[in-house]
Design an enzyme around this catalytic site. Structure first.
Site, PDB file in Angstrom:
ATOM      1  N   GLY A 139       0.773  -1.232   0.000  1.00 42.45           N
ATOM      2  CA  GLY A 139       0.000   0.000   0.000  1.00 42.45           C
ATOM      3  C   GLY A 139       0.808   1.288   0.000  1.00 42.45           C
ATOM      4  N   ASN A 153       1.296   3.096  -2.646  1.00 38.93           N
ATOM      5  CA  ASN A 153       0.495   4.046  -3.444  1.00 38.93           C
ATOM      6  C   ASN A 153      -0.675   4.586  -2.627  1.00 38.93           C
ATOM      7  OD1 ASN A 153       1.338   4.418  -6.413  1.00 38.93           O
ATOM      8  ND2 ASN A 153       1.688   2.245  -6.031  1.00 38.93           N
ATOM      9  N   ARG A 168     -14.905 -15.554 -10.285  1.00 40.92           N
ATOM     10  CA  ARG A 168     -14.594 -14.120 -10.320  1.00 40.92           C
ATOM     11  C   ARG A 168     -15.846 -13.245 -10.219  1.00 40.92           C
ATOM     12  NH1 ARG A 168      -9.271 -13.480 -11.442  1.00 40.92           N
ATOM     13  NH2 ARG A 168      -8.281 -15.028 -12.778  1.00 40.92           N
ATOM     14  N   HIS A 197      -0.170   0.696 -13.398  1.00 39.03           N
ATOM     15  CA  HIS A 197       0.539  -0.525 -13.797  1.00 39.03           C
ATOM     16  C   HIS A 197       2.027  -0.201 -13.940  1.00 39.03           C
ATOM     17  CE1 HIS A 197       1.194  -4.418 -15.584  1.00 39.03           C
ATOM     18  NE2 HIS A 197       1.953  -3.830 -16.476  1.00 39.03           N
ATOM     19  N   THR A 201     -10.492  -0.858 -17.713  1.00 46.15           N
ATOM     20  CA  THR A 201     -11.583  -1.401 -18.524  1.00 46.15           C
ATOM     21  C   THR A 201     -11.534  -2.923 -18.396  1.00 46.15           C
ATOM     22  OG1 THR A 201     -10.213  -1.593 -20.491  1.00 46.15           O
ATOM     23  CG2 THR A 201     -11.414   0.493 -20.196  1.00 46.15           C
ATOM     24  N   LEU A 209      -7.354  -6.270 -19.497  1.00 44.09           N
ATOM     25  CA  LEU A 209      -6.342  -6.210 -18.449  1.00 44.09           C
ATOM     26  C   LEU A 209      -5.177  -5.295 -18.854  1.00 44.09           C
ATOM     27  CD1 LEU A 209      -5.478  -7.434 -15.697  1.00 44.09           C
ATOM     28  CD2 LEU A 209      -4.174  -9.110 -17.026  1.00 44.09           C
TER      29      LEU A 209
HETATM   30  C1  GRF Z   1       2.653  -0.997  -7.801  1.00 41.43           C
HETATM   31  O1  GRF Z   1       3.880  -1.147  -8.440  1.00 41.43           O
HETATM   32  C2  GRF Z   1       1.536  -0.917  -8.806  1.00 41.43           C
HETATM   33  O2  GRF Z   1       1.904  -0.372 -10.021  1.00 41.43           O
HETATM   34  C3  GRF Z   1       1.179  -2.365  -9.004  1.00 41.43           C
HETATM   35  O3  GRF Z   1       1.327  -2.945  -7.731  1.00 41.43           O
HETATM   36  C4  GRF Z   1       2.271  -2.211  -6.972  1.00 41.43           C
HETATM   37  C5  GRF Z   1       1.600  -1.845  -5.692  1.00 41.43           C
HETATM   38  O4  GRF Z   1       2.480  -1.322  -4.757  1.00 41.43           O
HETATM   39  N1  GRF Z   1      -0.123  -2.471  -9.587  1.00 41.43           N
HETATM   40  P1  GRF Z   1       1.942  -0.722  -3.389  1.00 41.43           P
HETATM   41  O5  GRF Z   1       1.101  -1.818  -2.713  1.00 41.43           O
HETATM   42  O6  GRF Z   1       1.129   0.490  -3.698  1.00 41.43           O
HETATM   43  O7  GRF Z   1       3.183  -0.420  -2.591  1.00 41.43           O
END
Ligand code: GRF
Length: 220
Positions: free
Chosen positions: A15, A17, A68, A112, A144, A147
């Site tokens: 987490g 981000n 899913r 991504h 979307t 993927l």
């Molecule tokens: C990031 O590199 C993001 O691009 C990818 O998963 C990772 C998540 O990292 N989808 P964090 O959990 O936010 O540290």
């Protein structure tokens, strides 16, 4: 003054981000209310980050659902009471079906860790190193059904260094992710960014190519 937006942030892991959003709220013009953080893993480090910040959390374990679509319906039901404006996928490691995506069409975002369309899918850092890339990075895009294939919004590039390992490259990419993700969301909240008919639009103009962080200035 723009209207604030409420968000659900979906995670599966550490987490960082999510933390970037927590740290950006209230500054950097990010008028975002993080209503809930949802994880499919109960041990995701990001859940602790959310609790520390006083944000409500939810855990929906994908292993408890037969497929899913059933999992996606559980996500929808869990998020329904929060009535969020946008969904931010931040390291959420489950493939979402149209059952979920359609609920939030045009207001669901993903990040991504590659310069899409290069390297969709997993192990992006290792693959970029194996290919001898000089540059790598990350892309914020509208999510979307496809993927890692939704319209791209903003990219941040980092150099690949001679002695990089997948881990060292991933760490450099994360630093740029923490800048581009809140920035892209701030453009949406400001009403400058839209999704229509499978395309991203900035200030009414179709974004054929994503914005590049290194080309942006403070006045952007
Ligand atoms: C990031 O590199 C993001 O691009 C990818 O998963 C990772 C998540 O990292 N989808 P964090 O959990 O936010 O540290």
């Amino acid at each position: 003054m723009t209207a604030s937006k409420s968000a659900a942030i979906l995670i599966s892991g550490g987490g960082t981000n999510l933390q970037a959003f927590i740290d950006s709220v209230g500054c950097d013009d990010l008028d975002l209310d993080i209503s809930v953080v949802l994880s499919n893993r109960g041990d995701a480090g990001g859940l602790e980050r959310a609790r520390k910040a006083g944000i409500l959390t939810e855990h929906v374990d994908h292993r408890e659902y037969p497929d899913r679509v059933a999992f996606d319906l559980a996500l929808i039901n869990t998020l329904a009471p929060y009535n969020v404006d946008i969904v931010i996928l931040a390291g959420f490691m489950r493939i979402l079906t149209p059952a979920f995506i359609d609920q939030f069409a045009g207001r669901i975002f993903n990040i991504h860790p590659s310069l899409l369309p290069q390297y969709p899918g997993l192990d992006t850092h290792q693959r970029a190193l194996a290919a001898g890339e000089k540059w790598h990075g990350s892309t914020v895009h509208f999510a979307t059904e496809q993927l890692d294939g939704g319209p791209r919004i903003l990219q941040g590039r980092v150099p690949v260094l001679a002695d990089d390992s997948p881990a060292s490259l991933a760490a450099r990419v994360l630093q740029v992710e923490h800048r581009i993700y809140p920035l892209a969301i701030s453009l949406f909240i400001a009403g400058r960014l839209q999704y229509e008919d499978g395309h991203a639009f900035l200030d009414g103009d179709k974004l054929d190519e994503p914005l590049q962080l290194d080309a942006l200035t403070r006045t952007f």
